[in-house]
Write an enzyme that holds these catalytic residues in place. Structure first.
Site, mmCIF file in Angstrom:
data_model
loop_
_atom_site.group_PDB
_atom_site.id
_atom_site.type_symbol
_atom_site.label_atom_id
_atom_site.label_comp_id
_atom_site.label_asym_id
_atom_site.label_seq_id
_atom_site.Cartn_x
_atom_site.Cartn_y
_atom_site.Cartn_z
ATOM 1 N N LYS A 83 0.863 -1.195 0.000
ATOM 2 C CA LYS A 83 0.000 0.000 0.000
ATOM 3 C C LYS A 83 0.892 1.234 0.000
ATOM 4 O O LYS A 83 1.763 1.395 0.863
ATOM 5 C CB LYS A 83 -0.878 -0.044 1.256
ATOM 6 C CG LYS A 83 -2.160 0.748 1.152
ATOM 7 C CD LYS A 83 -2.977 0.488 2.410
ATOM 8 C CE LYS A 83 -4.302 1.182 2.416
ATOM 9 N NZ LYS A 83 -4.935 1.143 3.739
HETATM 10 C C1 E4P Z 1 -8.267 2.204 3.680
HETATM 11 O O1 E4P Z 1 -7.456 1.478 3.164
HETATM 12 C C2 E4P Z 1 -8.079 2.901 4.947
HETATM 13 O O2 E4P Z 1 -7.398 2.030 5.814
HETATM 14 C C3 E4P Z 1 -9.372 3.261 5.620
HETATM 15 O O3 E4P Z 1 -10.495 2.877 4.852
HETATM 16 C C4 E4P Z 1 -9.440 4.644 6.164
HETATM 17 O O4 E4P Z 1 -10.694 4.824 6.770
HETATM 18 P P1 E4P Z 1 -11.000 5.995 7.800
HETATM 19 O O5 E4P Z 1 -11.172 7.264 7.029
HETATM 20 O O6 E4P Z 1 -12.277 5.580 8.465
HETATM 21 O O7 E4P Z 1 -9.816 6.065 8.730
#
Ligand code: E4P
Length: 217
Positions: A83
Site C-alpha cells: 500500500k
Molecule cells: C483504507 O485502506 C483505509 O485504511 C481506511 O479505509 C481509512 O478509513 P477511515 O477514514 O475511516 O480512517
C-alpha cells in the site's frame, strides 16, 4: 464486489471469515498502532487467516525507500499487497513495483485525476476515501462514479477499492456505482443483514409454528 476488512484486529477478521464475508484485509499505520502489536507479527497473523489480498502500508516518503519497504513487507506472504500513498514519489514507486510484478494498492486517493494517475502507474487497486470526503462536505460516491467511467473508458484493469466506508448506505451506494471492492470495519458488513421487518417477520413465523406443536428435526 469484494469485501475487505479494514482492521488489524485478528479476532474481528476471523469472525468475518466465519461469516463467509471476508475477501481480503486492508491495514494502515493507524490501524497497526491501534492494535498495539508489532507490524510484522500482525501481518503474519492476518495472512494466516486469509489468502485474499492483505494491504500493508509503507511509511517512507521517497520512492526508493518505499520500494525497499514494500519489498520487505511483501516477504511476509504471497498475498501481501503493498500500500503506497498517492504522491508523485508514491506513483513512481508503484510503477517500479508493478513492473517487478508486485501488487500495489495506491491509497489516500481523493480525486478522479489522482485515480487516473494510479491506473497509469499500473496499480492493482486504487483506494478512494469516501468517508473523509463526506467529512468535509464533498461527495465521495460521485468520486467512485467518476473513476468507474474513466477506468471503463480506457479499459484500465486497476480495481476500485472504496475505502473510508463507514455505513451500510456507503456499501450500497458504492455497489451501485460499480466499485470492484469495498473496505470497511467488519461491524459495517454485519449491519448489512439487519432489517426490522426481518426481525418482526421471523418472530411472527416462529410464534405461529410454535402453536402447531410440530417439529422438523
Ligand atoms: C483504507 O485502506 C483505509 O485504511 C481506511 O479505509 C481509512 O478509513 P477511515 O477514514 O475511516 O480512517
Amino acid at each position: 464486489m469484494d469485501f475487505f476488512a479494514d482492521t488489524a484486529e485478528i479476532n474481528e477478521i476471523a469472525e468475518l471469515k466465519d461469516l463467509g464475508l471476508l475477501d481480503g484485509v486492508t491495514t494502515n499505520p493507524s490501524l497497526i498502532m491501534k492494535s498495539g502489536r508489532q507490524v510484522f507479527q500482525v501481518l503474519e497473523d492476518i495472512c494466516s487467516i486469509t489468502d485474499g489480498p492483505v494491504s500493508a502500508e509503507v511509511v517512507a516518503l521517497n520512492a526508493q525507500t518505499m520500494v525497499k519497504e514494500g519489498k520487505r513487507l511483501a516477504e511476509i506472504a504471497s498475498n501481501i499487497v503493498i500500500k503506497i500513498p498517492l504522491t508523485l514519489e508514491g506513483l513512481k514507486a508503484c510503477r517500479i513495483l508493478t513492473e517487478e510484478e508486485y501488487r500495489v494498492n495506491v491509497t489516500l486517493c481523493f480525486s478522479a485525476n489522482q485515480a487516473l494517475l494510479a491506473a497509469k502507474a499500473g496499480a492493482t487497486f486504487v483506494s478512494p476515501f469516501l468517508g473523509r470526503l463526506d467529512d468535509i462536505g464533498l461527495d465521495g460516491i460521485e468520486l467512485i462514479e467518476e473513476i468507474r467511467i474513466i477506468f471503463d473508458n480506457y479499459d484500465f484493469e486497476t480495481q476500485i477499492l472504496a475505502a473510508s466506508v463507514r455505513s451500510p448506505l456507503h456499501v450500497k451506494d458504492v455497489a451501485i456505482a460499480g466499485s470492484d471492492a469495498v473496505t470497511a470495519h467488519p461491524s459495517v458488513y454485519k449491519k448489512l443483514a439487519e432489517h426490522p421487518l426481518t426481525d418482526t417477520g421471523l418472530e411472527s413465523f416462529l410464534n405461529d409454528w410454535k402453536s402447531t406443536g410440530m417439529k422438523i428435526v
